[in-house]
Design an enzyme around this catalytic site. Sequence first.
Site, PDB file in Angstrom:
ATOM      1  N   SER A   1      -5.113  -9.153   4.635  1.00  0.00           N
ATOM      2  CA  SER A   1      -4.441  -8.301   5.607  1.00  0.00           C
ATOM      3  C   SER A   1      -5.451  -7.808   6.652  1.00  0.00           C
ATOM      4  CB  SER A   1      -3.761  -7.138   4.871  1.00  0.00           C
ATOM      5  OG  SER A   1      -2.938  -6.399   5.723  1.00  0.00           O
TER       6      SER A   1
ATOM      7  N   HIS B   1      -1.095 -11.855   6.964  1.00  0.00           N
ATOM      8  CA  HIS B   1       0.361 -11.659   6.991  1.00  0.00           C
ATOM      9  C   HIS B   1       0.708 -10.674   8.103  1.00  0.00           C
ATOM     10  CE1 HIS B   1       0.224  -8.019   3.956  1.00  0.00           C
ATOM     11  NE2 HIS B   1      -0.508  -7.816   5.026  1.00  0.00           N
TER      12      HIS B   1
END
Length: 208
Positions: free
Chosen positions: A98, A123
């Site tokens: 992330s 993501h």
Amino acid sequence: MTLIPIVIEQTSRGERAYDIYSRLVKERIIFVTGPVEDNMASVIVAQLLFLESENPDKDIYMYINSPGGVVTAGLSIYDTMQYIKPDVSTLCIGQAASMGSLLLAAGTEGKRYSLPHSRIMIHQPSGGYQGQATDIEIHANEILRVKRKLNQIYEKHTGNSLKKIEGMMERDKFMDPEEARRIGLIDRVIAERKDIKVENIKVEQKVG
């Protein structure tokens, strides 16, 4: 309770004790470990600015082992990395997921590394909100704005098209370091410290 080792350094004035992380900052090494949140981000930003003031022409080394976290906290670190003069070399140890993967990719081109058994994940941002329909819509639009901004940052640092980035970011995408290298998140997978030195020499030769 987290145990932080203490190291003793011999100086001309006697012994001096440091926690291990403070001692490594003297060597221009910064750790991004654990969830990215405001307090941690403030410390890292301060370390980056301090090391720039100490020597604006010497590289800073950022070691990343993070599952990600708060977007605004991560972006404060990212913006500071871009703002300061020294090159920031990034190295993934363990995982960079992330926001951790964004910071990994944000290192100076040619100086972004991963150890061979690390895991990297990208993501789209997520969030939740409760309240009136209008308020929910406002927050949903803000998440979409942040999503576009993060996609643009990945586009800038990986060299991929925005469309490709959007496709990869649609769901959690886990990858090993070699795949991360192929898509431009890092420049090289290394197993030994000497590999970094060799790579930095090559980069300097290209620039010169």
